[in-house]
Design a protein around this motif. Structure first.
Motif: not given
Length: 76
Positions: A68-69, A71-73, A75-76
């Motif tokens: 999750d971390l 993916a957020r990094t 995609l951000a």
């Protein structure tokens, strides 16, 4: 006088049944001399299995959090 706020303890009851040999699973009764040693060995196997499952769950949660971390990094 007893404890009026007694709550059922399913885990404690299951451990007591197992140690006393009243498990719900049908197991042949060993001879009295090795009874305690046999029960202790079986209990150690059960604890080892639980430890393995807890470790697997822990690493699954860590892997999901890292995924999750990442993916957020990304995609951000």
């Amino acid at each position: 006088m007893g404890n009026r706020n007694h709550r059922p303890d399913p885990l404690g009851d299951a451990v007591r049944r197992f140690v006393l040999g009243r498990s719900h699973r049908a197991q042949p009764r060993p001879h009295a001399g090795g009874d305690i040693a046999t029960r202790l060995a079986a209990l150690e196997r059960e604890v080892s299995e639980v430890r393995t499952r807890v470790n697997a769950l822990f690493f699954t949660v860590i892997a999901a959090a890292l995924g999750d971390l990442l993916a957020r990094t990304v995609l951000a």
